[in-house]
Design an enzyme around this catalytic site. Structure first.
Site, PDB file in Angstrom:
ATOM      1  N   ASP A 104       0.552  -3.423  15.764  1.00  0.00           N
ATOM      2  CA  ASP A 104      -0.105  -2.791  14.615  1.00  0.00           C
ATOM      3  C   ASP A 104      -0.916  -1.583  15.094  1.00  0.00           C
ATOM      4  O   ASP A 104      -0.974  -1.306  16.305  1.00  0.00           O
ATOM      5  CB  ASP A 104      -0.990  -3.833  13.908  1.00  0.00           C
ATOM      6  CG  ASP A 104      -1.101  -3.561  12.412  1.00  0.00           C
ATOM      7  OD1 ASP A 104      -0.904  -2.403  11.993  1.00  0.00           O
ATOM      8  OD2 ASP A 104      -1.412  -4.515  11.669  1.00  0.00           O
TER       9      ASP A 104
ATOM     10  N   ASP B 259       1.556  -2.312   3.424  1.00  0.00           N
ATOM     11  CA  ASP B 259       1.851  -3.750   3.482  1.00  0.00           C
ATOM     12  C   ASP B 259       2.333  -4.249   2.121  1.00  0.00           C
ATOM     13  O   ASP B 259       1.784  -3.884   1.086  1.00  0.00           O
ATOM     14  CB  ASP B 259       0.571  -4.549   3.792  1.00  0.00           C
ATOM     15  CG  ASP B 259       0.183  -4.476   5.249  1.00  0.00           C
ATOM     16  OD1 ASP B 259       0.825  -3.729   6.019  1.00  0.00           O
ATOM     17  OD2 ASP B 259      -0.787  -5.170   5.624  1.00  0.00           O
TER      18      ASP B 259
END
Ligand SMILES: *[C@@H]1O[C@H](CO)[C@@H](O)[C@H](O)[C@H]1NC(C)=O
Ligand SMILES: *[C@@H]1O[C@H](CO)[C@@H](O)[C@H](O)[C@H]1NC(C)=O
Ligand SMILES: *[C@@H]1O[C@H](CO)[C@@H](O)[C@H](O)[C@H]1NC(C)=O
Ligand SMILES: *[C@@H]1O[C@H](CO)[C@@H](O)[C@H](O)[C@H]1NC(C)=O
Length: 406
Positions: free
Chosen positions: A156, A217
């Site tokens: 990430d 997301d």
């Protein structure tokens, strides 16, 4: 025909991406994030907290509920699995209460089921959930993951900057390679570049990463799924062209079987993720999946479209208000095609679509064996000027598969 073959040969040489032998088709599996988030409260919620027990349970269910046989093989740990501090040697440590046996033991368990283990880290100083990031520890962390038997890393990008990412994500790719253990590399890098309003260099990203997130997301809602489909339809930066064996754009997790989507909307996610050649990483509670959702997740026709060996990413070829047409060429000869009529209206009556095959780019005069995409039901042999009739529900999809039988 010869021209086409030569063109493919040269494209293959020119657009060679990361070469670790992995993600030859879009990876399939299960990941904790969308459903279980950063739930670390194992005292009050032992069945749903981020713990070795959760991943073992999901590994067991992938096998016993038939998902593994359909190709779902990765069991992916997401954020919040770590202790808040590295150990005295600077190594990452799994949370001692929630992962009492450690990650290597969990990897052995997952491997014993014939599955693979994925893990999560972050390129920045912290993960998004506030756990130790890999900044200044890239090589050490790559070696730790390899020593544990990890098969996939999602890296990430919280607590870092997009200028650093240009160097950091390639560096991690190098260190993963140096361990000698093939680990599928999932980069959140382009999602951060897009977030800052820039167009990522997708060719460069594909030369370092197997899969990559390029948009926000996913949430457990139709709005979220529709937004992702629109981003992929826009294809800004032509990222669809970079997809192929070894490299895939990742529109994020499958939420079919969660709370947020109607049955029609669940059909849309599965059909569109198949057409987009997207990783199929379910984030759902496998202990409790409605039969209709399970049937979609295990639908052989959709999985075959998703896993087509050519790995072409389907594209939106028409948009007329809320009505969209998407096509994905199947197979190396470009003569099979999956296509979708998509109705993005929130209400009203179904769209009645009447479209001749040639408008989809199906031009072989001898005609095509046409089947309905979800059931494989044979519709007929249709020629380029023959018309497909389809009724498409609001927030619904009609999918067809055309095979050229030469
Ligand atoms: C640190 O590394 C040394 C040498 O490899 C090892 O003996 C020791 O157990 C490690 N310490 C921790 C806390 O893992
Ligand atoms: C490392 O990279 C080389 C060259 O691209 C490749 O042949 C090899 O398979 C890679 N190894 C791993 C473990 O990723
Ligand atoms: C897609 O493109 C349209 C038209 O340029 C734009 O209005 C829309 O915001 C874009 N959507 C996404 C999700 O990028
Ligand atoms: C994307 O491809 C189209 C042609 O297919 C081209 O006109 C356009 O310039 C490309 N855009 C980018 C950002 O590469």
């Amino acid at each position: 025909m010869i021209v086409r073959v030569l063109l493919f040969a040269s494209l293959c040489v020119m657009s060679r991406g990361l070469d670790n032998g992995l993600a030859l088709t879009p990876p399939m599996g299960w990941v904790s994030w969308e459903r279980y988030r950063c739930n670390i409260d194992c005292e009050n919620d032992p069945d749903n907290c981020i713990s070795e027990q959760l991943y073992m349970t999901m590994a067991d269910l992938l096998v016993s509920e038939g998902y593994k046989d359909k190709g779902y093989e990765y069991v992916n740990i997401d954020d919040c699995w770590m202790e808040k501090q590295r150990d005295a040697n600077g190594s990452l440590v799994a949370d001692r209460q929630r992962f009492p046996h450690g990650i290597k033991w969990l990897a052995d368990y997952v491997h014993s089921k014939g599955l693979k283990l994925g893990i999560y880290e972050d390129f920045g100083t912290f993960t998004c959930g506030g756990y130790p990031g890999s900044k200044f520890y890239l090589q050490e962390d790559a070696e730790t993951f390899a020593s544990w038997g990890v098969d996939m890393l999602k890296l990430d990008g919280c607590y870092s900057g997009i200028d650093d990412m240009e160097y950091g994500y390639p560096a991690m790719s190098f260190f993963l390679n140096q361990t000698g253990r093939p680990m599928l590399y999932s980069c959140s890098w382009p999602a951060y570049v897009v977030f800052y309003g820039k167009i990522p260099d997708y060719k460069k990203i594909a030369s370092y990463c197997n899969i990559w997130r390029n948009y926000a997301d996913i949430q457990d809602s139709w709005d979220s799924v529709r937004g992702i489909i629109e981003f992929y339809g826009n294809d800004t930066g032509n990222f669809s062209l970079v997809a192929g064996p070894g490299n895939y754009n990742d529109p994020d997790m499958i939420i079919v079987g969660d709370y947020g989507l109607s049955y029609d909307q669940q059909r849309v996610q599965m059909a569109m993720w198949a057409i987009m050649s997207a990783p199929l990483l379910m984030s759902i509670d496998l202990r409790n999946v409605k039969p209709e959702a399970k049937a979609l997740l295990q639908n052989d026709y959709l999985i075959r479209v998703n896993q087509d060996s050519h790995g072409t990413q389907g594209k939106r070829i028409m948009k007329n208000g809320a009505m969209e047409v998407w096509t994905k060429n199947l197979g190396f000869d470009d003569k099979g095609m999956a296509f979708a009529f998509l109705n993005l209206n929130d209400g009203g009556a179904p769209f009645e679509v009447r479209m001749p095959l040639y408008q989809l780019g199906l031009n072989e005069a001898e005609g095509y064996n046409m089947t309905e995409g979800f059931t494989g039901k044979f519709i007929g042999v249709l020629k380029p000027h023959d018309i497909i009739n389809a009724s498409v529900d609001p927030s619904g999809v009609w999918m067809g598969i055309a095979y050229f039988d030469c």
